[in-house]
Design an enzyme around this catalytic site. Sequence first.
Site, PDB file in Angstrom:
ATOM      1  N   LYS A  53       0.838  -1.203   0.000  1.00 31.10           N
ATOM      2  CA  LYS A  53       0.000   0.000   0.000  1.00 31.10           C
ATOM      3  C   LYS A  53       0.873   1.254   0.000  1.00 31.10           C
ATOM      4  O   LYS A  53       0.589   2.228  -0.689  1.00 31.10           O
ATOM      5  CB  LYS A  53      -0.954  -0.015   1.204  1.00 31.10           C
ATOM      6  CG  LYS A  53      -2.072  -1.041   1.028  1.00 31.10           C
ATOM      7  CD  LYS A  53      -2.890  -1.278   2.275  1.00 31.10           C
ATOM      8  CE  LYS A  53      -3.858  -2.449   2.026  1.00 31.10           C
ATOM      9  NZ  LYS A  53      -4.605  -2.870   3.227  1.00 31.10           N
ATOM     10  N   GLN A  97      -5.338  -1.701   9.292  1.00 34.42           N
ATOM     11  CA  GLN A  97      -5.150  -3.001   8.645  1.00 34.42           C
ATOM     12  C   GLN A  97      -5.773  -4.103   9.508  1.00 34.42           C
ATOM     13  O   GLN A  97      -5.372  -4.316  10.648  1.00 34.42           O
ATOM     14  CB  GLN A  97      -3.649  -3.270   8.440  1.00 34.42           C
ATOM     15  CG  GLN A  97      -3.338  -4.563   7.698  1.00 34.42           C
ATOM     16  CD  GLN A  97      -3.817  -4.544   6.242  1.00 34.42           C
ATOM     17  OE1 GLN A  97      -3.695  -3.542   5.552  1.00 34.42           O
ATOM     18  NE2 GLN A  97      -4.380  -5.653   5.795  1.00 34.42           N
ATOM     19  N   ASP A 120     -10.781   2.907   3.245  1.00 39.04           N
ATOM     20  CA  ASP A 120     -11.264   1.553   2.950  1.00 39.04           C
ATOM     21  C   ASP A 120     -12.746   1.518   2.589  1.00 39.04           C
ATOM     22  O   ASP A 120     -13.248   0.493   2.129  1.00 39.04           O
ATOM     23  CB  ASP A 120     -11.071   0.670   4.189  1.00 39.04           C
ATOM     24  CG  ASP A 120      -9.860  -0.231   4.063  1.00 39.04           C
ATOM     25  OD1 ASP A 120      -9.513  -0.597   2.929  1.00 39.04           O
ATOM     26  OD2 ASP A 120      -9.281  -0.577   5.109  1.00 39.04           O
TER      27      ASP A 120
END
Length: 284
Positions: A53, A97, A120
């Site tokens: 990422k 995460q 997200d």
Amino acid sequence: MSAKILSGETVAEAVRARVRTDVEALNARGVTVGLATILVGDDPASHSYVRYKHKDADAVGMVSIDVKLDGNVTQAEVFAAVDDLNARPDVSGMIVQLPLPSHLDGEAAVERVLPTKDADGLHPFNLGRLILDRPAPLPATPSGIMTILDHYGIKVAGLTAVVVGRSFLVARPMAIMLGAKGVDATVIQAHSRTPDLAAVCRQADLLITAVGRARMFDASFVKPGAIVIDVGTNRTDDELVGDVAFDEVVEVAGAITPVPGGVGPMTRASLLTNTVGLAEAAAL
Ligand code: NDP
């Protein structure tokens, strides 16, 4: 005849190029675009995902902020890390995460992220907006799948789509997006309690598997000519494989995503799209 391969790598590269241009335009207006991650503990797969990422963020010219917390932290310490990033003007979007270590509540941590910094697209506020068909950062994996379909000119309207799985991370938002007005698939959501799953899947013009069982979907699950999107990422001893038995399904399907190189790169690309979108909204 072999199916057309839908390459997530190729589409992700096109997405990154678009995002890079958008980031440059924002930078030219004095707006910093930053992606932050919070990683708790030492799970090797999570470390690898987060590394990628940041690599992607660097590649498109975003500032990337990497917060790593010890596996023994308390929920309050995770919240404090989220609050700190919520307050930073150089953080346009952030990711907690998942999964967090088992003593922590990952969903509560996601909910602590400001909806306006939810890279997200998994904050309950934004999932609610998705159901209401209002603009919002979209859950990264289903959004990436919509982008692949669009890139390859696959028209979803009128298709029967079977989505296998019902997680809030992937399968539920996927079903909502496919059934939305204007997208217009007819959606069946299957799961572990679905009787005769193979027969249900054979109804699919578009089959999306988000289960997490290596090579479970063999050719007997696939209608000839169907579009097959394999979300599963399963680590066997020596390789990464999908939920779909690729070698035999590729001979039956009309189009298929490989694993690796299919949905995975698109999930990461969607994070970048969301982050630049959040930066644009914040700069209005
Ligand atoms: P979850 O474990 O949260 O959900 C799995 C779903 O599969 C559940 O709804 C479960 O049904 C269903 N399921 C399990 N076994 C069966 C079965 N035998 N028959 C039918 N349905 C079954 O997983 P996620 O949604 O988070 O992830 C799914 C897969 O996708 C994993 O391999 C994950 O690693 C991968 N993934 C890949 C991403 C990418 O970018 N490529 C991103 C996110 C996930 P029930 O609800 O009834 O238990």
